[in-house]
Design an enzyme around this catalytic site. Structure first.
Site, short mmCIF file in Angstrom:
data_model
loop_
_atom_site.label_atom_id
_atom_site.label_comp_id
_atom_site.label_asym_id
_atom_site.label_seq_id
_atom_site.Cartn_x
_atom_site.Cartn_y
_atom_site.Cartn_z
CD GLU A 1 9.35 -6.29 6.98
OE1 GLU A 1 9.15 -5.14 6.53
OE2 GLU A 1 8.99 -6.64 8.11
CG HIS B 1 -5.59 -35.91 17.06
ND1 HIS B 1 -6.01 -37.06 17.67
CD2 HIS B 1 -6.44 -35.70 16.02
CE1 HIS B 1 -7.05 -37.56 17.00
NE2 HIS B 1 -7.33 -36.75 16.00
CD GLU C 1 -2.14 -4.29 11.06
OE1 GLU C 1 -0.97 -4.65 11.23
OE2 GLU C 1 -2.63 -4.08 9.94
CE LYS D 1 5.62 -1.22 9.95
NZ LYS D 1 4.68 -0.59 9.05
N GLY E 1 -4.74 -1.81 4.41
CA GLY E 1 -3.97 -2.97 3.96
C GLY E 1 -4.68 -4.29 4.23
NE ARG E 2 -6.73 -3.65 10.30
CZ ARG E 2 -6.06 -2.52 10.38
NH1 ARG E 2 -4.88 -2.39 9.77
NH2 ARG E 2 -6.54 -1.48 11.03
CE LYS F 1 -3.53 2.53 2.39
NZ LYS F 1 -4.49 2.64 3.48
#
Ligand code: F6P
Length: 498
Positions: free
Chosen positions: A191, A361, A330, A470, A244-245, A185
């Site tokens: 990264e 399990h 978030e 960050k 973004g999400r 965005k």
């Protein structure tokens, strides 16, 4: 603002789940609804009609109706950033201007998809999608859930700065016939930029003549993508108002459209739009994202449950949990209200989970006998589209058995073999797993998160909490900040030779 409704909820005496069923033969019918191919059953939660009335009063008190109208009208529902939230416009449900702009941009995306399919980029066999957080979790969920095997391309996703992630992401790709999608965005995420530049190097080293010409950028900040060397003709833009999400409905999913076909992408949007209409126009008593939020709040506020477990009983939905972790944590992992005052009550619970039956399990012991009560959500698919119908049957039986066992419990003289029961769950049963139903499911969760936020008074559309880490990482990378660094972090740096 008066908090009478919270008080009514807090004062309401909870009945045991078995009592609720015993006292109301019509409970399942009244505490379940089917919308857009999704059957939502909340009858195994502690909600009763008194509580539903109290939560509806809370929704009134918190001006839920006007907040929802503002979301769909393109109002400023993200006040800390002074923006609307325009993800609904991406599927045709928002304010008119935003809907039109999104449609124009979608046409550009389609033209690019058509051009790639038509051979404009030469033979293409692979897509490397690079992005992180909201710029990868949605597209990867969609490709994984809707069929990597049906994909026309080998699609690979790369998010982490971990160098091994890069090696893995490219191992099945041929650099000569791979297109790279850089989704960000902001186009500033370290990264993503580092991975994009490493991917371009990988193409160059393999002899690709114009590696930048193989990159498509998807962003709300086209100038930053140009700055990073991407030609405007290959930049797909989405609006600053699309978080973004919440961005998988936009060109961020160009790899999905390429992998699964344009029609599948459109059906995804249509499924989401159907859930939008339901959320926007249904009364509280029928509105499944709102009712799901009531159940969430019952457990976080009244029973102080700090977590909720989500268990898809279908391996194709294994990425639903990480997707929902970002969506809800978030969005609503906040301590202050939209007005900046302490929120004064628990906000988002920790979302966790796993895939059934594997999770049975591994972690279900704690769900059945641990000291914490954890509301559980089962997500299952009714239709069997496998070649092993008996496996599918067993899968569903297991999901349903777990919900029944959590609720029923089982008394024993032996405390080790005793199950308290009365443990809540909700079940989402999808008619089938296809783009339309998955679109509706994801929109259901988005609206549920929004409804939680409105009732808590927080802004679900900002995420300032991710910035400090960050910033410190940047300072450390630049060799700054050493002076005021705490001794533990300084020792770690030294030990790692940094
Ligand atoms: O650090 C968190 C975050 O900002 C998320 O909100 C976002 O989805 C992700 O990073 C990626 O951001 P971008 O799409 O700008 O690269």
């Amino acid at each position: 603002m008066p908090d009478n409704a919270w008080k009514a909820i807090e004062d309401h005496e909870l009945k045991q789940l078995d009592e609720l069923f015993a006292g109301d033969p019509g409970r399942v019918g009244r505490f379940s609804r089917e919308v857009a191919g999704i059957y939502f059953d909340w009858s195994k939660t502690h909600l009763d009609s008194g509580l539903l009335d109290a939560f509806e009063a809370l929704a009134q008190e918190k001006a839920f109706g006007p907040a929802r109208d503002a979301l769909f009208a393109g109002g400023i529902v993200n006040p800390t950033e002074g923006r609307p939230a325009e993800h609904v416009a991406e599927r045709g449900s928002g304010g008119a201007d935003a809907v039109q702009l999104a449609a124009e941009r979608r046409s550009r995306t389609r033209a690019l998809v058509d051009a790639i399919e038509g051979g404009a980029f030469g033979p293409v066999t692979g897509i490397l999608h690079i992005g992180i957080g909201g710029s990868v979790l949605g597209p990867e969920l969609l490709v994984d859930a809707l069929g990597r095997s049906e994909s026309k391309f080998t699609v690979s996703f790369l998010s982490n700065i971990d160098p091994h992630a890069l090696t893995q992401a490219i191992e099945d790709l041929d650099p000569a016939t791979t297109l790279v999608v850089g989704a960000s965005k902001t186009f500033t995420t370290s990264e993503t930029l580092a991975n994009l530049s490493a991917a371009i190097d990988w193409l160059r080293r393999a002899g690709v003549a114009d590696p930048y010409g193989r990159v498509i950028a998807v962003t709300a900040a086209p100038a930053a993508a140009v700055e990073a060397g991407i030609d405007e003709s290959r930049i797909l833009q989405f609006s600053e108002g699309v978080g973004g999400r919440y961005s998988l409905w936009s060109a961020v999913s160009v790899a999905v459209a390429l992998a699964l076909g344009w029609n599948a992408f459109e059906e995804l949007l249509e499924g989401a739009a159907e859930m939008d209409r339901h959320f926007r126009f249904s009364d509280a008593a029928d509105n499944i994202p709102l009712i799901a939020a009531f159940a969430d709040l019952l457990y976080t506020q009244k029973l102080k449950c700090g977590t909720r477990g989500i268990f898809p009983y279908d391996g194709r939905l294994r990425l639903l949990v990480p997707y929902l972790q970002q969506l809800d944590m978030e969005s609503n992992g906040k301590s202050v209200t939209a007005a900046g005052k302490p929120v004064g009550r628990p906000t988002a619970p920790i979302t966790w989970g796993g895939v059934g039956t594997d999770a049975q399990h591994a972690v279900f012991q704690l769900l059945h006998q641990g000291t914490a009560v954890i509301p559980v959500e089962f997500v299952a698919i009714a239709e069997d589209d496998s070649a092993l119908p008996d496996h599918h049957r067993q899968l569903l039986l297991n999901a349903f058995a777990q919900g029944a066992a959590l609720m029923r419990g089982s008394a024993s003289d032996d405390p080790h073999r005793s199950y308290a029961g009365n443990r809540p769950s909700s079940t989402i049963l999808l008619d089938r797993l296809d783009p339309r139903t998955l679109g509706a499911l994801i929109a259901f969760y988005e609206h549920r998160t929004f409804a939680n936020a409105v009732l808590l008074g927080v802004n679900p559309f900002d995420q300032f909490g991710v910035e400090l880490g960050k910033q410190i990482a940047r300072q450390l990378a630049e060799g700054e900040g050493g002076g005021d660094l705490d001794p533990s972090t300084r020792a770690l740096m030294e030990r790692a030779g940094l």
